[in-house]
Design a protein around this motif. Structure first.
Motif, PDB file in Angstrom:
ATOM      1  N   MET A  41     -14.314   1.880  -8.885  1.00 13.43           N
ATOM      2  CA  MET A  41     -14.948   2.921  -8.071  1.00 13.43           C
ATOM      3  C   MET A  41     -14.342   2.931  -6.668  1.00 13.43           C
ATOM      4  O   MET A  41     -13.936   3.979  -6.155  1.00 13.43           O
ATOM      5  CB  MET A  41     -16.458   2.672  -7.997  1.00 13.43           C
ATOM      6  CG  MET A  41     -17.215   3.630  -7.096  1.00 13.43           C
ATOM      7  SD  MET A  41     -19.005   3.328  -7.101  1.00 13.43           S
ATOM      8  CE  MET A  41     -19.153   2.183  -5.725  1.00 13.43           C
ATOM      9  N   ARG A  42     -14.264   1.756  -6.061  1.00 15.48           N
ATOM     10  CA  ARG A  42     -13.817   1.708  -4.657  1.00 15.48           C
ATOM     11  C   ARG A  42     -12.342   2.051  -4.529  1.00 15.48           C
ATOM     12  O   ARG A  42     -11.928   2.650  -3.540  1.00 15.48           O
ATOM     13  CB  ARG A  42     -14.186   0.354  -4.045  1.00 15.48           C
ATOM     14  CG  ARG A  42     -15.708   0.314  -3.900  1.00 15.48           C
ATOM     15  CD  ARG A  42     -16.389  -0.816  -3.257  1.00 15.48           C
ATOM     16  NE  ARG A  42     -17.806  -0.462  -3.190  1.00 15.48           N
ATOM     17  CZ  ARG A  42     -18.805  -1.212  -3.634  1.00 15.48           C
ATOM     18  NH1 ARG A  42     -18.558  -2.388  -4.161  1.00 15.48           N
ATOM     19  NH2 ARG A  42     -20.047  -0.799  -3.547  1.00 15.48           N
ATOM     20  N   ASP A  43     -11.558   1.734  -5.535  1.00 19.10           N
ATOM     21  CA  ASP A  43     -10.148   2.122  -5.529  1.00 19.10           C
ATOM     22  C   ASP A  43     -10.010   3.641  -5.650  1.00 19.10           C
ATOM     23  O   ASP A  43      -9.260   4.273  -4.895  1.00 19.10           O
ATOM     24  CB  ASP A  43      -9.418   1.432  -6.689  1.00 19.10           C
ATOM     25  CG  ASP A  43      -7.966   1.879  -6.787  1.00 19.10           C
ATOM     26  OD1 ASP A  43      -7.188   1.558  -5.869  1.00 19.10           O
ATOM     27  OD2 ASP A  43      -7.619   2.564  -7.771  1.00 19.10           O
ATOM     28  N   ALA A  44     -10.760   4.233  -6.584  1.00 14.83           N
ATOM     29  CA  ALA A  44     -10.646   5.682  -6.837  1.00 14.83           C
ATOM     30  C   ALA A  44     -11.105   6.495  -5.628  1.00 14.83           C
ATOM     31  O   ALA A  44     -10.451   7.467  -5.229  1.00 14.83           O
ATOM     32  CB  ALA A  44     -11.462   6.072  -8.067  1.00 14.83           C
ATOM     33  N   ILE A  45     -12.215   6.093  -5.002  1.00 12.10           N
ATOM     34  CA  ILE A  45     -12.739   6.903  -3.888  1.00 12.10           C
ATOM     35  C   ILE A  45     -11.873   6.754  -2.638  1.00 12.10           C
ATOM     36  O   ILE A  45     -11.720   7.697  -1.868  1.00 12.10           O
ATOM     37  CB  ILE A  45     -14.241   6.604  -3.607  1.00 12.10           C
ATOM     38  CG1 ILE A  45     -14.507   5.143  -3.268  1.00 12.10           C
ATOM     39  CG2 ILE A  45     -15.095   7.048  -4.785  1.00 12.10           C
ATOM     40  CD1 ILE A  45     -15.992   4.773  -3.102  1.00 12.10           C
ATOM     41  N   LYS A  46     -11.263   5.583  -2.480  1.00 10.03           N
ATOM     42  CA  LYS A  46     -10.341   5.400  -1.342  1.00 10.03           C
ATOM     43  C   LYS A  46      -9.139   6.347  -1.503  1.00 10.03           C
ATOM     44  O   LYS A  46      -8.732   7.023  -0.566  1.00 10.03           O
ATOM     45  CB  LYS A  46      -9.886   3.943  -1.297  1.00 10.03           C
ATOM     46  CG  LYS A  46      -8.907   3.616  -0.172  1.00 10.03           C
ATOM     47  CD  LYS A  46      -8.653   2.110  -0.108  1.00 10.03           C
ATOM     48  CE  LYS A  46      -7.612   1.747   0.948  1.00 10.03           C
ATOM     49  NZ  LYS A  46      -6.240   2.079   0.524  1.00 10.03           N
ATOM     50  N   LYS A  47      -8.602   6.403  -2.716  1.00 14.69           N
ATOM     51  CA  LYS A  47      -7.461   7.299  -2.973  1.00 14.69           C
ATOM     52  C   LYS A  47      -7.865   8.760  -2.771  1.00 14.69           C
ATOM     53  O   LYS A  47      -7.090   9.554  -2.228  1.00 14.69           O
ATOM     54  CB  LYS A  47      -6.940   7.096  -4.401  1.00 14.69           C
ATOM     55  CG  LYS A  47      -6.163   5.792  -4.572  1.00 14.69           C
ATOM     56  CD  LYS A  47      -5.719   5.608  -6.001  1.00 14.69           C
ATOM     57  CE  LYS A  47      -4.904   4.330  -6.142  1.00 14.69           C
ATOM     58  NZ  LYS A  47      -4.681   3.968  -7.550  1.00 14.69           N
TER      59      LYS A  47
END
Length: 393
Positions: free
Chosen positions: A305-311
């Motif tokens: 989740m945190r990787d996807a939303i950062k991108k």
């Protein structure tokens, strides 16, 4: 990166999150039995949710919203979704789908009319799915035929969240009889649901998720003016829907992950309280294995989740990441809910305990915003496209 969306002030956001965490535990969770008994969120709670700005998180500040970026929005959904799914369900269509469609594709006039109303808590629906088509846009049957200075819409939309009480729906309809490249035959229309010719089916009875409602929206010779066409341009509807679906998938992934955390917390509590053979069942290694597997899977989903939303906030395309996160998190939530029932043993099958509700509630996460199987297709097709692009240059 220069195009990172700054969103809300970080300190203000942290204070809001803390306030929301308290609200979830002190107000929303204690009200769950009431929501189940009445199959609806009480009006006083809805008024509080509006007052807190939960319907306007992603709206730009000039339209009365909080101006959150994707990271802040999805973290908020994650915090909210520790409570039962009905609370996210009533807000998230406004926030993640209809708002993002109007924000990304609407005319200045459409933004000025609709975003403040959505931010204030007018409830919206997203009308893509039909009796004969869901993710398959070529099968879309609803038509929009030009008439004078507007369009006449005919068709039926099915399984539409919030349909029984929404004020507005974003309706996908066919503006061309032929299937055009890049789904250019699909356009999007902003349709107030009190427009003549619109009827709504009664709320469908469901396996789980009490308090959230889905139903049909039936359009019979519904005339809408030309300015109801989102963005004022035909053929952009499906692209708009797909852009919104990335947000929808991130939201469902976050909801799945948070609800899995709730199920695990409940299982840990039960395992420490329930005794067998003279000691808490939490002491037994096979129970510990189920708890630890659940923890590891939830942690993996949180990292995705945190990787996807950062991108997403860096302005990068997250089609692959959003689909992979939604697929993994929704399947994972099902496994964790299943283990929660197993740890409860016989009690897990009784309505008196929360475990059986978690099991029923979590099942839909693998279906809506695109089934697991559609996610697999989305991921594989994008991987193959990327590979071909690399091969040819």
């Amino acid at each position: 990166m220069s195009n990172v969306n700054p969103g809300m002030d970080a300190e203000v956001f942290e204070q809001f999150q803390e306030q929301l965490r308290r609200y979830v535990r002190e107000r929303l969770i204690p009200a769950e039995n009431d929501v189940i008994a009445n199959d609806g969120i009480p009006d006083d709670l809805l008024a509080e949710m509006r007052e807190m700005g939960l319907f306007g998180l992603t709206m730009p500040e000039e339209y009365g919203g909080a101006g959150m970026n994707v990271t802040q929005y999805i973290e908020t959904i994650y915090t909210l979704s520790y409570a039962m799914p009905a609370y996210r369900s009533i807000t998230s269509i406004n926030l993640g789908m209809v708002c993002s469609a109007i924000k990304n594709s609407g005319t200045p006039e459409q933004k000025a009319e609709w975003l403040p109303r959505l931010a204030a808590g007018e409830i919206a629906s997203f009308g893509l799915t039909e009796p004969g088509s869901g993710s398959d846009s070529a099968g879309l049957q609803t038509t929009a035929v030009r008439s004078g200075n507007g369009y006449v819409l005919n068709g039926t939309k099915r399984y539409i969240t919030n349909a029984p009480f929404a004020k507005i729906a974003l309706i996908m309809a066919r503006t061309s009889k032929e299937n055009l490249p890049k789904n250019g035959h699909v356009s999007a229309f902003l349709v107030p649901l009190d427009t003549a010719g619109v009827t709504r089916g009664k709320s469908d009875k469901k396996m789980g998720q009490p308090g959230s409602h889905i139903g049909d929206i039936i359009l019979e010779d519904v005339f809408v003016p030309g300015d109801a066409l989102l963005g004022g341009e035909e053929g952009k509807g499906f692209a708009t829907a797909m852009q919104s679906l990335d947000n929808g998938r991130l939201s469902v992934g976050a909801a799945s992950t948070a609800y899995a955390r709730r199920a695990l917390d409940t299982a840990v509590k039960y395992a420490t309280e329930r005794k067998a053979f003279g000691e808490p069942i939490a002491n037994f290694q096979l129970i510990q294995a189920m708890l630890s597997d659940s923890y590891a899977e939830i942690y993996a989903a949180e990292c995705m989740m945190r990787d996807a939303i950062k991108k997403a906030d860096e302005g990068r395309k997250v089609l692959l990441e959003a689909a992979a996160f939604k697929m993994f998190a929704s399947e994972m939530c099902g496994r964790v809910a299943d283990r929660c029932v197993q740890i409860h043993g016989g009690a897990g099958y009784l309505a008196e305990y929360e475990a059986e509700r978690f099991f029923r509630d979590s099942r839909i996460y693998r279906i809506y915003e695109g089934t697991t199987q559609i996610m697999q297709l989305v991921i594989a097709k994008q991987m193959l496209r990327d590979f071909s692009a690399g091969m040819h240059g």
